[in-house]
Design a protein around this motif. Sequence first.
Motif, PDB file in Angstrom:
ATOM      1  N   ALA A   1      79.923   8.433  17.185  1.00 46.04           N
ATOM      2  CA  ALA A   1      78.516   8.845  17.137  1.00 46.04           C
ATOM      3  C   ALA A   1      78.446  10.367  17.162  1.00 46.04           C
ATOM      4  O   ALA A   1      79.128  11.015  17.975  1.00 46.04           O
ATOM      5  N   ASP A   2      77.625  10.931  16.283  1.00 49.50           N
ATOM      6  CA  ASP A   2      77.375  12.378  16.248  1.00 49.50           C
ATOM      7  C   ASP A   2      78.670  13.183  16.208  1.00 49.50           C
ATOM      8  O   ASP A   2      78.802  14.214  16.866  1.00 49.50           O
ATOM      9  N   GLY A   3      79.633  12.687  15.433  1.00 50.32           N
ATOM     10  CA  GLY A   3      80.875  13.425  15.253  1.00 50.32           C
ATOM     11  C   GLY A   3      81.871  13.309  16.382  1.00 50.32           C
ATOM     12  O   GLY A   3      82.878  14.035  16.401  1.00 50.32           O
ATOM     13  N   SER A   4      81.642  12.405  17.333  1.00 45.02           N
ATOM     14  CA  SER A   4      82.543  12.213  18.464  1.00 45.02           C
ATOM     15  C   SER A   4      82.905  10.747  18.602  1.00 45.02           C
ATOM     16  O   SER A   4      82.287   9.870  17.981  1.00 45.02           O
ATOM     17  N   LEU A   5      83.913  10.459  19.416  1.00 45.05           N
ATOM     18  CA  LEU A   5      84.288   9.094  19.768  1.00 45.05           C
ATOM     19  C   LEU A   5      83.954   8.911  21.235  1.00 45.05           C
ATOM     20  O   LEU A   5      84.507   9.594  22.107  1.00 45.05           O
ATOM     21  N   LEU A   6      83.048   7.984  21.517  1.00 45.00           N
ATOM     22  CA  LEU A   6      82.471   7.876  22.852  1.00 45.00           C
ATOM     23  C   LEU A   6      82.830   6.562  23.520  1.00 45.00           C
ATOM     24  O   LEU A   6      82.652   5.487  22.941  1.00 45.00           O
ATOM     25  N   GLY A   7      83.309   6.659  24.750  1.00 43.50           N
ATOM     26  CA  GLY A   7      83.511   5.486  25.587  1.00 43.50           C
ATOM     27  C   GLY A   7      82.394   5.335  26.601  1.00 43.50           C
ATOM     28  O   GLY A   7      82.344   4.359  27.348  1.00 43.50           O
ATOM     29  N   ILE A   8      81.515   6.330  26.646  1.00 45.98           N
ATOM     30  CA  ILE A   8      80.315   6.312  27.476  1.00 45.98           C
ATOM     31  C   ILE A   8      79.186   6.951  26.688  1.00 45.98           C
ATOM     32  O   ILE A   8      79.417   7.626  25.684  1.00 45.98           O
ATOM     33  N   GLY A   9      77.953   6.765  27.155  1.00 44.15           N
ATOM     34  CA  GLY A   9      76.842   7.465  26.543  1.00 44.15           C
ATOM     35  C   GLY A   9      76.867   8.937  26.927  1.00 44.15           C
ATOM     36  O   GLY A   9      77.380   9.307  27.991  1.00 44.15           O
ATOM     37  N   THR A  10      76.319   9.780  26.066  1.00 48.45           N
ATOM     38  CA  THR A  10      76.255  11.209  26.371  1.00 48.45           C
ATOM     39  C   THR A  10      75.086  11.477  27.310  1.00 48.45           C
ATOM     40  O   THR A  10      73.938  11.203  26.963  1.00 48.45           O
ATOM     41  N   PRO A  11      75.352  12.002  28.511  1.00 53.25           N
ATOM     42  CA  PRO A  11      74.261  12.224  29.474  1.00 53.25           C
ATOM     43  C   PRO A  11      73.229  13.222  28.952  1.00 53.25           C
ATOM     44  O   PRO A  11      73.588  14.174  28.246  1.00 53.25           O
ATOM     45  N   PRO A  12      71.968  13.046  29.278  1.00 48.06           N
ATOM     46  CA  PRO A  12      70.936  14.012  28.865  1.00 48.06           C
ATOM     47  C   PRO A  12      71.260  15.406  29.413  1.00 48.06           C
ATOM     48  O   PRO A  12      71.810  15.557  30.507  1.00 48.06           O
ATOM     49  N   GLY A  13      70.954  16.401  28.615  1.00 45.84           N
ATOM     50  CA  GLY A  13      71.171  17.772  29.060  1.00 45.84           C
ATOM     51  C   GLY A  13      72.589  18.263  28.882  1.00 45.84           C
ATOM     52  O   GLY A  13      72.930  19.346  29.372  1.00 45.84           O
ATOM     53  N   THR A  14      73.412  17.495  28.184  1.00 43.42           N
ATOM     54  CA  THR A  14      74.782  17.927  27.902  1.00 43.42           C
ATOM     55  C   THR A  14      74.961  18.078  26.398  1.00 43.42           C
ATOM     56  O   THR A  14      74.172  17.541  25.613  1.00 43.42           O
ATOM     57  N   ARG A  15      76.028  18.765  26.009  1.00 38.19           N
ATOM     58  CA  ARG A  15      76.321  18.969  24.589  1.00 38.19           C
ATOM     59  C   ARG A  15      77.760  18.544  24.323  1.00 38.19           C
ATOM     60  O   ARG A  15      78.683  19.031  24.970  1.00 38.19           O
ATOM     61  N   VAL A  16      77.916  17.620  23.382  1.00 40.19           N
ATOM     62  CA  VAL A  16      79.247  17.115  23.038  1.00 40.19           C
ATOM     63  C   VAL A  16      79.407  17.182  21.531  1.00 40.19           C
ATOM     64  O   VAL A  16      78.607  16.610  20.792  1.00 40.19           O
ATOM     65  N   GLU A  17      80.451  17.876  21.054  1.00 37.81           N
ATOM     66  CA  GLU A  17      80.704  17.999  19.620  1.00 37.81           C
ATOM     67  C   GLU A  17      82.184  17.792  19.338  1.00 37.81           C
ATOM     68  O   GLU A  17      83.035  18.415  19.978  1.00 37.81           O
ATOM     69  N   GLY A  18      82.483  16.920  18.386  1.00 41.84           N
ATOM     70  CA  GLY A  18      83.846  16.731  17.930  1.00 41.84           C
ATOM     71  C   GLY A  18      84.819  16.400  19.032  1.00 41.84           C
ATOM     72  O   GLY A  18      85.952  16.906  19.033  1.00 41.84           O
ATOM     73  N   SER A  19      84.429  15.534  19.954  1.00 42.15           N
ATOM     74  CA  SER A  19      85.238  15.263  21.135  1.00 42.15           C
ATOM     75  C   SER A  19      85.416  13.771  21.375  1.00 42.15           C
ATOM     76  O   SER A  19      84.775  12.936  20.723  1.00 42.15           O
ATOM     77  N   VAL A  20      86.304  13.450  22.322  1.00 42.62           N
ATOM     78  CA  VAL A  20      86.555  12.069  22.723  1.00 42.62           C
ATOM     79  C   VAL A  20      86.258  11.954  24.210  1.00 42.62           C
ATOM     80  O   VAL A  20      86.903  12.620  25.030  1.00 42.62           O
ATOM     81  N   LEU A  21      85.267  11.128  24.561  1.00 34.59           N
ATOM     82  CA  LEU A  21      84.893  10.914  25.957  1.00 34.59           C
ATOM     83  C   LEU A  21      85.341   9.528  26.393  1.00 34.59           C
ATOM     84  O   LEU A  21      84.889   8.522  25.852  1.00 34.59           O
ATOM     85  N   HIS A  22      86.239   9.467  27.365  1.00 32.55           N
ATOM     86  CA  HIS A  22      86.727   8.184  27.860  1.00 32.55           C
ATOM     87  C   HIS A  22      85.765   7.602  28.893  1.00 32.55           C
ATOM     88  O   HIS A  22      85.087   8.350  29.608  1.00 32.55           O
ATOM     89  N   PRO A  23      85.711   6.275  28.993  1.00 34.22           N
ATOM     90  CA  PRO A  23      84.898   5.673  30.053  1.00 34.22           C
ATOM     91  C   PRO A  23      85.415   6.129  31.414  1.00 34.22           C
ATOM     92  O   PRO A  23      86.614   6.316  31.604  1.00 34.22           O
ATOM     93  N   GLY A  24      84.485   6.330  32.340  1.00 31.67           N
ATOM     94  CA  GLY A  24      84.878   6.767  33.676  1.00 31.67           C
ATOM     95  C   GLY A  24      84.897   8.265  33.857  1.00 31.67           C
ATOM     96  O   GLY A  24      85.143   8.761  34.955  1.00 31.67           O
ATOM     97  N   CYS A  25      84.625   9.024  32.787  1.00 33.30           N
ATOM     98  CA  CYS A  25      84.519  10.476  32.942  1.00 33.30           C
ATOM     99  C   CYS A  25      83.077  10.837  33.283  1.00 33.30           C
ATOM    100  O   CYS A  25      82.172  10.001  33.178  1.00 33.30           O
ATOM    101  N   SER A  26      82.858  12.088  33.685  1.00 36.70           N
ATOM    102  CA  SER A  26      81.527  12.514  34.097  1.00 36.70           C
ATOM    103  C   SER A  26      81.214  13.886  33.516  1.00 36.70           C
ATOM    104  O   SER A  26      82.041  14.798  33.593  1.00 36.70           O
ATOM    105  N   LEU A  27      80.027  14.011  32.930  1.00 29.78           N
ATOM    106  CA  LEU A  27      79.534  15.295  32.436  1.00 29.78           C
ATOM    107  C   LEU A  27      78.284  15.655  33.229  1.00 29.78           C
ATOM    108  O   LEU A  27      77.283  14.917  33.204  1.00 29.78           O
ATOM    109  N   GLU A  28      78.342  16.760  33.955  1.00 31.20           N
ATOM    110  CA  GLU A  28      77.202  17.178  34.761  1.00 31.20           C
ATOM    111  C   GLU A  28      76.191  17.929  33.901  1.00 31.20           C
ATOM    112  O   GLU A  28      76.516  18.383  32.798  1.00 31.20           O
ATOM    113  N   PRO A  29      74.953  18.068  34.377  1.00 30.31           N
ATOM    114  CA  PRO A  29      73.909  18.716  33.572  1.00 30.31           C
ATOM    115  C   PRO A  29      74.326  20.102  33.091  1.00 30.31           C
ATOM    116  O   PRO A  29      74.911  20.890  33.838  1.00 30.31           O
ATOM    117  N   GLY A  30      74.064  20.354  31.809  1.00 25.52           N
ATOM    118  CA  GLY A  30      74.387  21.646  31.230  1.00 25.52           C
ATOM    119  C   GLY A  30      75.821  21.780  30.762  1.00 25.52           C
ATOM    120  O   GLY A  30      76.203  22.834  30.237  1.00 25.52           O
TER     121      GLY A  30
END
Length: 390
Positions: free
Chosen positions: A293-322
Motif C-alpha cells: 500500500a502506498d509504495g510500502s509493504l505493511l504488516g500493520i496499518g500506518t498510524p495517523p500522524g506518521t509518514r511511511v514511504e518505500g518501507s517495510v513495517l512488520h507486525p508488532g512494531c510501533s510508530l509514535e506520532p510524528g
Amino acid sequence: MTLDGVRGGLLAGGLGERMGPLTATVCKPLVPYAASCRLVDFSVANAVRSGLPELVLLSQHRESDLVRHLIAHWDESPGTRLHFGPHDTLARSGPGAILPARPAERGTADALLANAEYLFAPGARDLLIQHADHVYVFDYAPMLAAHRAADADCTIGVQRIERRWVHLFGMVEADPDGRVRALVEKPARPTSDLVFTAFCVFRIAALREVLATLAGRGEAGWQHDISRDVLPAMIARGDRVTAYRVADHWADIGTVERYRDEQLRLLDRPHPIPAELLPRTLAGLGEGFPRYADGSLLGIGTPPGTRVEGSVLHPGCSLEPGATVLRSVVLPGATVAAGSTVRDAIVTPSGILTPTPPGGTTPPGAGTAPARPEPPSEPVRTPHDPALPP
C-alpha cells in the motif's frame, strides 16, 4: 508431475554471523522477513506447495527454537511431513523440549553425511536440497520432471545475471543443451553470467557414490561443501549435471545489506512476490495483512500522524506520532520515536542498523539522508538465453 520418490533436505545450520545483531538472539532462519514471516518459511512453503512428501531438517544452531516454529506453523501441512532427523521423537514430545547439540559439521556436505539414514531412507529416488535463508516462490515439480526426463544425476537451479555481480555467487558454465560443465564458487574473474541458485535435485544413488569418494579423502582432503566439492566432483567424473532456469525472483539473504535491500526490492512494480504468496507466520498479523500500500509493504496499518514511504513495517512494531520512515525496514518490537526520522536503515528492538556498502564505508548522512545505491544482491536478469532449458 508429482514429487513421488523425492525426499527433501533443508539446510539450516549456518550461524548467520554476517547478519550481525539480527542473529544475536535468534537463528538466521528465524529472522523476520517481508512483514509476514521468517526466512525459513519461504523454502518450507515451496516444499508444501510442490507436494514434497517429506522434508528433513538439517540444523544445528538454536535448533530447539527452529523446530518449535516449524511444528507450530507447518507440521499439519497436508501431504508434507517434517522430519527432525535424530531428534524427531524428542522434538514432538512437547513445546518445552530442548534438543541436544548435534555433532559439529564443517560444511553442507557434512550435513548430508550426518543425516544419511533419514535422507537416503528406502523409497526415495531423488533428494531435493533447499536452504533456509533463500527468498523465492517456486514449484519444484517441473524441475523434477526435467531432471528425470534428462536422466540427470543432478539438476541445479540457475539464473542469468549481470556479470559484474557473479563473483558473489557460484558461477555456472553450461552447454547450449543445459549440460553443466563447471561450477566455481565465488570466482575472482567470472567467465559466465550464469549463477547457481543453490537448490538442486540429486539422484540419490549418484550422490551417495560421490559423498563416499569425498569422505574417503579424510577430514583435510576436501572442503565438506556441496558447491565446492560435491557438484564439481560429479562434473569432473562425467556425471550428468544439468541446469534448470529460475526465471522469477530469487534472493540469498546473507548479510545485513542484502536483508534490507532485498526486502525493499519487493516494493518494485510489478511486485516480485505478490502479497498473497507471502507465508503468514508472524504473530500479530491482522486480516488483510501483509499488503502492499502506498509504495510500502505493511504488516500493520500506518498510524495517523506518521509518514511511511518505500518501507517495510512488520507486525508488532510501533510508530509514535510524528515519526517518519523512509526506505527502511522496521522489525517486530521496534519503535520509531515521536518526531524522529529513519532513513535507509533497519530498526530493531535494540536500535537502528545502517547497512554499509561492501567496501565497509558508511555513506555520507546514512540513517538521516539517502544512502548510496547498493549493488543488487538479487541477480539482475539479462534477456533469456533461448538455449537454456526453461
